[in-house]
Design an enzyme around this catalytic site. Structure first.
Site, short mmCIF file in Angstrom:
data_model
loop_
_atom_site.label_atom_id
_atom_site.label_comp_id
_atom_site.label_asym_id
_atom_site.label_seq_id
_atom_site.Cartn_x
_atom_site.Cartn_y
_atom_site.Cartn_z
N ARG A 63 0.85 -1.12 0.25
CA ARG A 63 -0.26 -0.03 0.11
C ARG A 63 0.71 1.13 0.05
NH1 ARG A 63 -1.02 4.59 3.13
NH2 ARG A 63 -0.57 3.65 4.88
N HIS A 80 4.18 3.68 14.02
CA HIS A 80 3.99 4.12 12.04
C HIS A 80 5.13 5.00 11.68
CE1 HIS A 80 2.12 3.43 7.92
NE2 HIS A 80 2.59 5.53 8.12
N HIS A 108 7.82 7.12 9.58
CA HIS A 108 8.42 6.75 8.34
C HIS A 108 10.40 7.47 8.74
CE1 HIS A 108 5.60 7.23 4.98
NE2 HIS A 108 5.16 6.89 6.82
N CYS A 157 4.62 9.81 1.99
CA CYS A 157 3.44 9.94 2.02
C CYS A 157 2.99 10.99 0.56
CB CYS A 157 3.17 10.85 3.27
SG CYS A 157 1.72 11.73 3.01
N ASN A 206 8.24 4.47 4.78
CA ASN A 206 8.81 4.10 6.56
C ASN A 206 9.67 3.41 6.96
OD1 ASN A 206 5.33 4.11 5.81
ND2 ASN A 206 4.98 2.63 7.99
#
Lengths: 322, 322
Positions: B16, B217, B219, B250, B261
């Site tokens: 994704r 989460h 990055h 993003c 990530n």
């Protein structure tokens, strides 16, 4: 979090680590330009070249010229690397470097054989001979360095007992010759360390030698560089080797993915954001990193030079809010 | 070091995160192949696609086909992302995803406006509406997620009080609708976190809600991903989003260097080397990472896939010693 040091000192090793391994060709002028650029960032120590045979490390064939070419900035120590008396003589002959001696052992005999064609015993003997040479030239020997301290691609994990034994060997040499050793340098030459092993080894060394500052030399081949530096900071380690842009790699590690050191500007970024002083101007250092990237002609692993600093974003946001 | 969890759970978000931002074109077949490859690594959760308008995110135009195409492996949860009811309806229509609801707030109103064209107030209202939709479809809502929890490129640092207030808002919604929230997810959407801020925020959230597991989460735009994950581990955080090869970024962060990530295989490597179980076969995962790199057609930031695992080196060394 109270163990984090207030200040860290970063020894920039990009010119030496990087240009010894990059395929190049990189002109002498470009090497000099990078050193001069780094001299304006607030870094207090820059390792400029290594004095090793050109046939082994072609990228260092012009080491003497590079040293002749850069401009010394006040307050910056310019260092070089050598592995024997011949190299040291070349360094001295430049008349322009800050020359200090290092006792240098290696925790892996296999790596030592490949790298310097010596076993443990011969290497200790070689240290004795080098101390004699240093003393003959009135060069202070201030550092005890241990290579492959966290593991070796050819020998595997390094037992803690061996690390302590090797440090003991070096401190014994120090006592025997009346050296004033100022720092123990632990090198993760082949990127075997994790934050847990950093803490274990640094903790054990600090317990044994609480008065001797520790410095860390961390490679990033398996992406642990910054996390390992953070683990070091948590243990109070205040001295780090690093390379601008993440330049480098070890020409002897025989490793397809051998990456460079922990990246200087990423380390500086982390320190500043965590309230730790480095004395370095991050924006200026990022310019040096972009210059390094242009010189080598391919993308370097450093991230902050691409992602941008937060200090700059905060300024922009504050300006927009006025 | 005793706070390190014994096990961590990794939610793989590479398909994704990666395919929504890669220029491509990447064929539907390649996307399916990567998901199928990841299904064989021991990962227990894979986020496959996002159901967002193709005009905003062209790389997700074939989301429905991708989901139709992959082969479900037993024991793996396959998830998708949606930001509104229309997206959710598409996810349900596939008949093939493990659909759970998330309450999703954002700690930066400015980012929220750019990303979803909503203010704080409208976004809370939207959460209420979404809960009604979830309940209508008998979909459990199990996660409270907070985007931009560590800082925002458009708004700067996020005060801790705001983070706690937003979590309170979500837990209030949870109580109001009788939801069984299982996890609080804190997202460093724009890579503002450092290990120190991870510890500060996680510590404050854990103090306030000691019984709710936290997931991170992270990055890696400024190179702090793995160090931040380590800081999370030190705080006992046992759930991490990550992307194979470090895929991603993003599409709304408007950031020249927006990186993906934290890299799954680098995270798995760190965990295993520190004695933390992940249930993942690192060698198989490295194969998936190399596949991802081939699919996107450029070097990905992951390092262990290039540097190699230590487990493999140890085997080789042991075999040579026999």
């Amino acid at each position: 979090m109270s163990d984090l040091p207030k200040k860290v000192r970063i020894n920039e090793e990009g010119p030496r680590e990087g240009f010894q391994i990059e395929k190049g060709p990189i002109s002498t002028g470009q090497k000099i330009a990078l050193i001069d650029s780094l001299s304006k960032t607030g870094l207090k120590q820059i390792q400029t070249v290594s004095f090793v045979p050109a046939k082994n490390v072609p990228g260092m064939a012009d080491a003497d010229e590079v040293v002749r070419g850069f401009t010394r900035a006040p307050g910056v120590a310019y260092t070089g690397l050598w592995l024997n008396e011949k190299g040291l003589q070349r360094a001295i002959a430049t008349g322009k470097l800050d020359i200090k001696g290092t006792l240098l052992l290696c925790a892996s005999e296999n790596f030592l054989q490949r790298n310097q064609n010596r076993g443990f015993k011969e290497n200790i003997e070689a240290q004795h001979r080098m101390v004699a040479v240093y003393q003959e030239h009135q060069i202070p020997v201030i550092r005890a360095g241990l290579a492959a301290a966290f593991g070796c691609n050819f020998e595997g994990d390094v037992p803690l007992a061996r690390i302590l034994e090797m440090l003991r060997e070096m401190l014994d040499i120090g006592e025997q010759y009346g050296l004033k050793l100022e720092v123990i340098s632990l090198a993760d030459t082949m990127a075997w360390a994790t934050p847990v092993s950093i803490k274990r080894v640094v903790g054990a060394v600090r317990d044994k030698y609480p008065d001797l500052p520790i410095s860390l030399h961390l490679h990033d081949t398996r992406g642990m560089g910054i996390a390992n530096a953070y683990a070091g900071l948590e243990m109070g380690v205040g001295i780090y080797d690093a390379t601008v842009g993440g330049l480098g790699g070890c020409p002897f590690a025989a490793h397809r993915g051998a990456a460079g050191n922990v990246c200087t500007e990423d380390l500086v970024f982390m320190c500043h954001e965590m309230g730790i002083e480095t004395g370095v101007d991050l924006e200026a250092l990022m310019e040096s990193a972009l210059m390094a990237q242009e010189i080598v002609g391919h993308e370097l692993p450093g991230t902050v030079m691409k992602g941008g600093s937060l200090a700059k974003l905060r300024q922009k946001i504050a300006a927009a809010a006025v």
